[in-house]
Design a protein around this motif. Sequence first.
Motif, PDB file in Angstrom:
ATOM      1  N   GLN A 110       0.811  -1.213   0.000  1.00  0.00           N
ATOM      2  CA  GLN A 110       0.000   0.000   0.000  1.00  0.00           C
ATOM      3  C   GLN A 110       0.849   1.269   0.000  1.00  0.00           C
ATOM      4  O   GLN A 110       0.445   2.282  -0.599  1.00  0.00           O
ATOM      5  N   LEU A 155      -4.833   1.145  -4.237  1.00  0.00           N
ATOM      6  CA  LEU A 155      -5.718   2.024  -3.480  1.00  0.00           C
ATOM      7  C   LEU A 155      -6.641   2.896  -4.320  1.00  0.00           C
ATOM      8  O   LEU A 155      -7.262   3.820  -3.800  1.00  0.00           O
ATOM      9  N   THR A 156      -6.770   2.619  -5.608  1.00  0.00           N
ATOM     10  CA  THR A 156      -7.618   3.448  -6.465  1.00  0.00           C
ATOM     11  C   THR A 156      -9.052   2.919  -6.563  1.00  0.00           C
ATOM     12  O   THR A 156      -9.881   3.515  -7.249  1.00  0.00           O
ATOM     13  N   GLY A 157      -9.357   1.836  -5.879  1.00  0.00           N
ATOM     14  CA  GLY A 157     -10.687   1.234  -5.942  1.00  0.00           C
ATOM     15  C   GLY A 157     -11.839   2.171  -5.624  1.00  0.00           C
ATOM     16  O   GLY A 157     -12.924   2.020  -6.194  1.00  0.00           O
ATOM     17  N   PRO A 158     -11.686   3.149  -4.700  1.00  0.00           N
ATOM     18  CA  PRO A 158     -12.813   4.043  -4.421  1.00  0.00           C
ATOM     19  C   PRO A 158     -13.326   4.808  -5.638  1.00  0.00           C
ATOM     20  O   PRO A 158     -14.498   5.197  -5.660  1.00  0.00           O
ATOM     21  N   VAL A 184      -4.660   9.055  -1.706  1.00  0.00           N
ATOM     22  CA  VAL A 184      -5.868   8.306  -2.061  1.00  0.00           C
ATOM     23  C   VAL A 184      -7.064   9.248  -2.152  1.00  0.00           C
ATOM     24  O   VAL A 184      -7.831   9.223  -3.125  1.00  0.00           O
ATOM     25  N   TRP A 190      -9.031  10.478  -5.644  1.00  0.00           N
ATOM     26  CA  TRP A 190     -10.477  10.265  -5.734  1.00  0.00           C
ATOM     27  C   TRP A 190     -11.190  11.583  -6.003  1.00  0.00           C
ATOM     28  O   TRP A 190     -12.053  11.676  -6.877  1.00  0.00           O
ATOM     29  N   CYS A 225     -10.756   2.446   0.402  1.00  0.00           N
ATOM     30  CA  CYS A 225      -9.795   1.634  -0.352  1.00  0.00           C
ATOM     31  C   CYS A 225      -9.429   0.414   0.477  1.00  0.00           C
ATOM     32  O   CYS A 225      -9.460   0.452   1.710  1.00  0.00           O
ATOM     33  N   GLU A 226      -9.071  -0.675  -0.212  1.00  0.00           N
ATOM     34  CA  GLU A 226      -8.838  -1.943   0.483  1.00  0.00           C
ATOM     35  C   GLU A 226      -7.671  -2.693  -0.150  1.00  0.00           C
ATOM     36  O   GLU A 226      -7.407  -2.557  -1.355  1.00  0.00           O
ATOM     37  N   ALA A 251     -12.704  -1.999  -3.273  1.00  0.00           N
ATOM     38  CA  ALA A 251     -13.259  -0.871  -2.512  1.00  0.00           C
ATOM     39  C   ALA A 251     -14.759  -1.021  -2.405  1.00  0.00           C
ATOM     40  O   ALA A 251     -15.415  -1.504  -3.315  1.00  0.00           O
TER      41      ALA A 251
END
Length: 382
Positions: free
Chosen positions: A149, A277-280, A310, A314, A366-367, A372
Amino acid sequence: MPEAVIVEAVRTPIGKRNGSLADVHATDLSAIVLNELVRRTGVDPVDIDDVQWGCVTQVGDQSSNVGRFSVLAAGWPETVPAVTINRACGSSQQALDHAAFAVMSGQQELVVAGGVETMSRVPLGATRASGEPYGPAPKKRYPDADFNQITGAQLIAEQWGMSRAALDEYSARSHALTAAAIDKGVFGSQTVSVDTPNGAFSVDEGLRRGTSVDSLSGLKSVSGENGWIHAGNSSQISDGAAALLVTTPEKAKALGLKPIARYHTGAVSGADPKLVLTGPIPATQKVLAKSGLSIGDIGAFEVNEAFASVVLAWQAEMGADLDKVNPLGGAISVGHPLGASGAILMTRLINHMRDNGIRYGLQTMCEGGGTANATIVELLDV
C-alpha cells in the motif's frame, strides 16, 4: 423489497498505537459498543438475528471468529450468532452491506453490523509471520507489483501529479478539522467511554494539534529516498470498535425506534492491485450509477484517509467539492483501526448528516488487493 434503515450507531473513541486502548482485548472492546447499542435502543439481544463483525488481522487476540466471542463477552444469549468478515480495510463497511442485504432480502429483521481492530495488540502484518499471502500465480500475473500500500500511495501521487507539499497540506487540514470537531463536542453523542486501567477514555487521541506543512516537512519518507509518503500523510495505527443496528422501518416502528438513515445503495468494485488504493474511484462511479444520483446530490463524503494521495486522487477524478469531503478530519488525524474503520466512518457520517440536515451521504474505502466499497445513505431523522 423491504428497506433497511440504521436506527443507532455508536463507536469507541479511537486509541493511538500503544495508547489508552492497548490493554483492552478485542472481544472486550467489542462488547462495550454492543452493549451500548442495546442500552441506547432498548432492544433485547435475544431478538437479534445476526451480528456481522469486521476484523482484518484475525490471529492471536482476534482469531477464532472474534465476532462470536465478542457477543459472548457482551453477555448476550448464546443463541445470538455472529460472523467475522474480512474485506481488508472495508471489513466493517462490508458488514453493514451484509446486514442491509439480509434485511432487504426479507431473511432477517434485526442485524448488528460493526467491527473491531486492536492494532496495538495484533500488529499489522501479523498474519504474514509464516507463509506466502499472495501465492505464485498473482505474482506471475503482476510480475512488477509488490501489492504494497505504501508503494501504491506513492505511485498514485506520481500518476496524479501530486507534490509532497500538497499531500502534507491535506494532512494538516485533517488535523485542523478534527481539532475543530472535538472542540465543538461533535463526537460526544456518538462515542461511548471506555474504562481503562488509567481511567475513562472518551476522546480520540491521535490528534496532533498545530500540525502544518512545515511541521510535517521534517518527517522521513517511507516510500523511497525521494518519495513523498511518510507517517504524517498516512493513516495512523490505532485501536477501536463500532456497531450499528440495522432493521426495517416497520420493525423499527414496532420497537419504538426512530431510524436515522436509510441504506440507499451499496457497491463494491475492484481496481489495479499494483496501485492497490484506487478502488474508491470505480466503486463511487458504480454506486452513483446504481443509485441514480449524481456527485452533486451528495452533501457529505467519507473517503477513508488511508493516505492523503488516495483522497486527493479520488477527489480529482470525481470532482467532489473538497469542503464536503471528510469534513471532520479522518484517519490521518485520528487513526485507522482496520476492521472497525468502516463502521466508525458510517457512525461519523450519519451523525454529521443529522447535525447538518444533509440528505445524502456517501462513504468509500480503499482496500488491500485493489478492492473498494461504496455506500450511499439517506437521512431520515429530519
